[in-house]
Design an enzyme around this catalytic site. Structure first.
Site, PDB file in Angstrom:
ATOM      1  N   ASP A 111      40.965  31.939  50.424  1.00 43.78           N
ATOM      2  CA  ASP A 111      42.361  32.037  50.026  1.00 43.78           C
ATOM      3  C   ASP A 111      42.687  30.802  49.179  1.00 43.78           C
ATOM      4  O   ASP A 111      41.879  29.876  49.032  1.00 43.78           O
ATOM      5  CB  ASP A 111      43.294  32.157  51.240  1.00 43.78           C
TER       6      ASP A 111
HETATM    7  C1  BGC Z   1      47.978  34.142  49.761  1.00 51.12           C
HETATM    8  C2  BGC Z   1      47.083  35.328  49.504  1.00 51.12           C
HETATM    9  C3  BGC Z   1      47.087  35.683  48.045  1.00 51.12           C
HETATM   10  C4  BGC Z   1      46.648  34.471  47.253  1.00 51.12           C
HETATM   11  C5  BGC Z   1      46.533  34.709  45.767  1.00 51.12           C
HETATM   12  C6  BGC Z   1      47.681  33.003  48.811  1.00 51.12           C
HETATM   13  O1  BGC Z   1      48.638  32.000  48.904  1.00 51.12           O
HETATM   14  O2  BGC Z   1      47.812  33.717  51.094  1.00 51.12           O
HETATM   15  O3  BGC Z   1      47.510  36.423  50.280  1.00 51.12           O
HETATM   16  O4  BGC Z   1      46.236  36.767  47.818  1.00 51.12           O
HETATM   17  O5  BGC Z   1      47.590  33.429  47.482  1.00 51.12           O
HETATM   18  O6  BGC Z   1      47.760  34.858  45.176  1.00 51.12           O
END
Ligand code: BGC
Length: 724
Positions: A268
């Protein structure tokens, strides 16, 4: 399309730094050439625009013309000519926004959810997106956690059904191919158990037994992978003392070895860098080492791999073989998406203009929204009679149109009608009055205009709720009532004595005690997306019938959380008798939720006849039929969701008081009866026993059937020991 041999040859032709680059994901500003200043992540990366390490994938870019330009510029400069992968969060629609996933779950309709995902994929793929960071299937039991909005609820099996349906929808399945330019590669997230964040506080630690992890939290991710999901995203949280992003047991032992997943694992956002503040790595270099050894193939938005991966290999601290394996997985995904043949994957501005925000998509969004809304209470006020009279819409959502919900990609609030506008489309503008009275948040309460419109009206719709920013990522709340002065507004409006329907726009189960009694009707509209206000109007005027059912119960109070319908019995369950004092419960509240899992009303009523089993004993190789007649005893046609739960009465470990194992929709005309039959088979009775083996145990079970998780008839049966 490259052969496996050609992919290996391509890998062999890459320098170590080029391999590391494939494992780095950054935003498009990282591609350089924009003449921009070196800021944010670029500063950490110590890279010059235009002379950067060649990254392998880009986060968050959209738009066919734009992505074509980025890809062309990249290929122009690239020595090896490997196309970029473009990934984005198309969580509930691209430009045409569907209801938030929690709402979609309440449709109890995997086919509709699959269709919605297919629509979202068609729009996003036309806009140049190739990988979608969805489905999110984290199990949730705590409505304080803002990200409950992004998942489909509290049931492991149901979340798995929806995760599979979304995966199939994005990837053109079942049996689809990522070479189809209307598809997106799906990425299931957040692996694992992110939804168990303690206190409902986002990014917080989880602490789960191995049994709970395997029994409740892991199955939905697994279902997405069984449906062919191409990628997995790690979660931010700690699992058994180690952040998931550096957790080899999760990522290698369970995901790759036990489940056989051979797709791409991505961290993530900055989760590798966060191994430092978590306190399991002293430096970004150490964080990179932990993550790559644990099995993370792509570093999203942290400087760790970009700055340290190659050096770790040269220092002999990371075997190059692990890097090769990761890069090969990434190349295979690019190949499966057809990027080596067409790096633009048919992203085409003309097609984009035709596909995106297509009227057919908006019609689907309206249907999905209507089917996701849950009627929680109705004292006969709804639907409004055709003569209708004057309707006063009051509350912040009488003027706000923030109804798309978080993660709404390219959706715009202006695309959505407000609730008064949508009602005016149905009833005529002269029959709809509107006054806010207060904002979503803040201390101001101005009742003068509200009193004026209410006194001029025959019926009132109180349009209240949360701001979309109050749920979703970092959207945790310690109190889960209506924010600002909305509860005071509701009380003041109830006191005016007009029949009042409350329509809620929100992203989590709320504490509704202060409004549930005073309202004659309560419609949970969630954040329903682009066509949500029109869908709510369809329901209010009776052009569509409510049929959503809660996939997450609404607690009476935040003091009850975590709360979930499939809890254990305890040694001292409350029985309602006189000796209930030393029992598991609260002195000041019942233990059950205000509105339970599976609950939702329609505009008609249903009655259930006697539950019957076709035999008392289930042979492990056989099947047992459980049936119940269901009758529409109301005066309107309607759809009933007949739900099957099972309870294992005694096992080698304690088992939940009930677990959802099946459901069937029946559409019945007034007076019509139908017989609903479920087949129970031995695999439905399996669980992780005392030795953590996944198997059923012979003995006594209850089959429970009814209209929600608390209103059930039950019949006992036995799973026999031997196959006969
Ligand atoms: C979130 C994810 C997301 C990623 C990309 C993160 O902050 O937890 O769910 O896919 O950002 O945008």
């Amino acid at each position: 399309m490259k052969t496996e041999r050609e992919l290996h040859a391509l890998l062999a032709s890459l320098t170590l730094s080029e391999k590391a680059g494939q494992m780095v994901q950054q935003g498009e500003e990282h591609l350089g050439g924009t003449g921009g200043e070196i800021t944010g992540p670029l500063r950490h990366l110590r890279l010059e625009p235009g002379t950067t390490l060649e990254i392998g994938s880009v986060l968050g870019s959209t738009g066919a013309a734009h992505i074509r330009e980025l890809q062309a510029r990249h290929l122009d400069r690239s020595r090896h000519g490997i196309p970029l992968l473009f990934m984005a969060d198309v969580i509930h629609g691209y430009r045409t926004i569907l209801p938030v996933p929690l709402a979609q779950g309440c449709s109890f309709d995997p086919d509709l959810v699959r269709e919605g995902a297919r629509m979202a994929a068609a729009e996003a793929a036309a806009g140049g997106v190739q990988v979608n960071f969805s489905p999110m299937c984290d199990l949730v039991r705590d409505p304080r956690w803002g990200r409950v909005m992004e998942t489909t609820g509290e049931d492991p099996w149901l979340n798995g059904l929806f995760a599979a349906a979304m995966t199939e929808g994005y990837q053109g399945g079942p049996g689809g191919s990522l070479r189809d330019p209307e598809t997106l590669a799906a990425c299931v997230k957040h692996f694992a158990a992110y939804g168990a964040a303690e206190g409902g506080r986002d990014y917080n630690t989880t602490d789960l037994s191995e049994r709970t992890l395997r029994e409740s939290y892991l199955p939905a991710y697994r279902r997405a992978l069984d449906a062919g999901c191409a990628m997995v995203m790690t979660s931010f949280n700690v699992v058994d003392g180690l952040p998931a992003t550096g957790n080899a047991r999760l990522l290698r032992t369970i995901l790759r070895e036990e489940w056989g997943f051979d797709g791409v694992v991505i961290s993530d956002w900055n989760a590798i860098g966060e191994l430092v503040p978590h306190g399991v790595a002293e430096t970004f270099r150490e964080a990179a080492r932990l993550a790559v050894l644990a099995g993370v193939d792509i570093d999203m938005m942290s400087p760790c791999y970009a700055n340290h991966l190659a050096e770790l290999v040269i220092a002999g601290e990371v075997p190059e073989r692990l890097v090769d394996e990761a890069v090969l997985r990434i190349l295979r995904l690019k190949n499966a998406l057809g990027l080596f043949d067409d790096p633009f994957r048919q992203a085409d501005p003309e097609r984009e203009a035709r596909v995106v925000f297509h009227p057919g998509h908006r019609a689907l969004a309206r249907k999905a929204a209507a089917r996701s809304m849950v009627l929680l209470k109705n004292d006969g006020l709804l639907p409004f009679p055709p003569d209708g009279g004057i309707v006063a819409v009051v509350g912040p959502y009488a003027v706000e149109r923030h109804i798309l919900g978080g993660w709404s990609c390219l959706g715009e609030d202006a695309d959505a009608a407000s609730l008064p506008e949508a009602l005016a489309e149905r009833l005529g503008a002269h029959r709809v009055l509107a006054a806010a009275g207060c904002g979503i948040e803040g201390d101001d309460l101005d009742l003068a205009a509200v009193e004026r419109v209410v006194s001029a009206a025959d019926r009132v719709v109180l349009a209240v709720g949360e701001h979309p920013g109050m749920s979703g990522e970092a959207g945790s709340r310690a109190a889960i009532g209506l924010p600002g002065r909305q509860e005071a507004l509701c009380r003041a409006v109830f006191a005016l004595g007009k029949p009042c329907a409350v329509v809620l726009f929100n992203g989590r189960p709320l504490d509704l005690r202060s409004v549930a009694d005073g309202a004659a009707a309560l419609l949970e509209a969630w954040f329903p997306g682009t066509e949500g206000a029109r869908a709510a109007a369809d329901l209010l005027v009776g052009d569509a019938s409510p049929r959503g059912r809660l996939t997450m119960g609404f607690p009476r109070s935040v003091g009850q959380v975590p709360i979930h319908y499939n809890h254990f019995n305890t040694g001292r369950p409350r029985t309602g008798g006189a000796d209930d004092y030393f029992c598991s419960g609260y002195q000041d509240l019942p233990s059950d939720p205000l509105f339970p899992f599976g609950f939702g009303l329609s505009y008609t009523q249903f009655s259930y006849g006697d539950l019957r089993l076709d035999r008392p004993v289930l042979d492990p190789a056989g099947c047992l039929a459980v049936s119940v007649p269901v009758t529409n005893i109301g005066s309107r046609p309607g759809s009933e969701l007949v739900q099957l739960y099972i309870r294992d009465l005694c096992g080698s470990v304690v088992r939940p008081v009930r677990e959802l194992k099946g459901f069937q929709w029946v559409d019945l005309a007034p007076g019509e009866t139908t017989e609903v039959t479920f087949a129970i088979t031995e695999p439905m009775l399996r669980f992780h026993g005392a030795d953590l083996r996944y198997a059923s145990e012979p003995g006594r079970f209850l089959a429970l059937v009814g209209s929600d998780s608390l209103h059930l008839q039950e019949k006992e049966f036995v799973l026999s020991q031997d196959r006969r």
